[in-house]
Scaffold this active site. Sequence first.
Site: not given
Length: 487
Positions: A240, A279
């Site tokens: 991520i 993110k």
Amino acid sequence: MGCESEKNNSILSKLATNEEHGENSPYFDGWKAYDSDPFHPLKNPNGVIQMGLAENQLCFDLIEDWIKRNPKASICTTEGNKSFKAIANFQDYHGLPEFRRAIAKFMEKTRGGRVSFDPDRVVMAGGATGANETIIFCLADPGDAFLVPSPYYPAFNRDLRWRTGVQLIPIHCESSNNFKITAQAVKEAYENAQKSNIKVKGLILTNPSNPLGTTLDRDTLKSLLNFTNQHNIHLVCDEIYAATVFDTPQFVSIAEILDHNEMNCCNKDLVHIVYSLSKDMGLPGFRIGIVYSFNDAVVNCARKMSSFGLVSTQTQHFLAAMLSDEKFVANFLAESARRLDKRHKHFTHGLEEVGIKCLKSNAGLFCWMDLRPLLRESTFDSEMSLWRVIINDVKLNVSPGSSFDCQEPGFFRVCFANMDDETVDIALMRIWRFVGVKRSGDHETTMMEKKHQWKKNNLRLSFSKRMYDESVLSPLSSPIPHSPLVR
């Protein structure tokens, strides 16, 4: 109050009330301290600065500019409301085809265009939390275990264990080699589990690492993939933070290893990727989680389970338009990396001015800060005492390494991308004051004076008796704590 709590627990399920969720940890206690006294430059300048939140807020202006230029992307604008009925009525848990295509293309872009992704393997979930739990539900039964290198993200205990009943077995990594995972450590953890009659179903990697901010090199990935294949166990790669890489070496996805046929006789059915836009795009509130598996059966199972954590079609529609704008995506990724690099350098150089070192990193939204020289003694009790002083007196919410299952006391994760430049400088000023560096307007001490002062006090602080009084340093709590259930 206690009787009332016991009464409530007696009428609730064991799953709802057990402690496996993991919220009762210093990682979350720091959030509660921030929630009760949040910093604001005007309204509360002496409040707690949130440095425990791994959020990417450095490029919101780019997204806001795109929104202004593309009003049709939203079904809630005059320009876009012609699509309202079709989008509002869509409910196929496969997801909008254009959304899955856009996600697959974006995943390719974040990996430098070195690997392609199949939109038909993109499965939606409610953020990375939902994606992680979904893949575990697909791969393991209660009581089974996954190996995970430590230090690791504290909420993995919630994401991977809480409702699944699966165990996590740490692979302890050490500061002596910069916390790099080794084949020997993996082997030992696996064999110890076998001796304890624990069924190991797989290995979970976070690459880039949270909390270390480092990336796994190609040879290490190949070695770990070889290990999991040899033992016929799964390899789950949480990627991520793929687009938060701001320095060399470049990020290598496990998909590259598979796509380029770099392994002989590799069983792709054992490899799975977890992804998110929380993110890389700084959109945690959109709850975009992705399970991407090379195993057809896992894709089908995960898609059925995704019914419990779908992404709203309005969000899918909006992001499909944004992520399909190749010019915007290219500019966003480049500018995000540049800004992360600038912020990382500014913050770590500020720490270095007073002798605080961080693990050398090239990715992520945080630093792995080494405060071992500030400990009164090398124990986790001392780490917790130091942490409470930082929370209560320095007014910074940083996360102690022990909450990441770090086996060496004195390390802290500190986030730097969730605030503006002015707040970063205020945080640095508080740290400087904390370690004894005096600044007064334009009359700054010289670097030599700073170094001399640092050496003189040997990084060891003389905390007042009040700071170390256990009545003051008791665990932070609140009657109705906010639940910081994000990364």
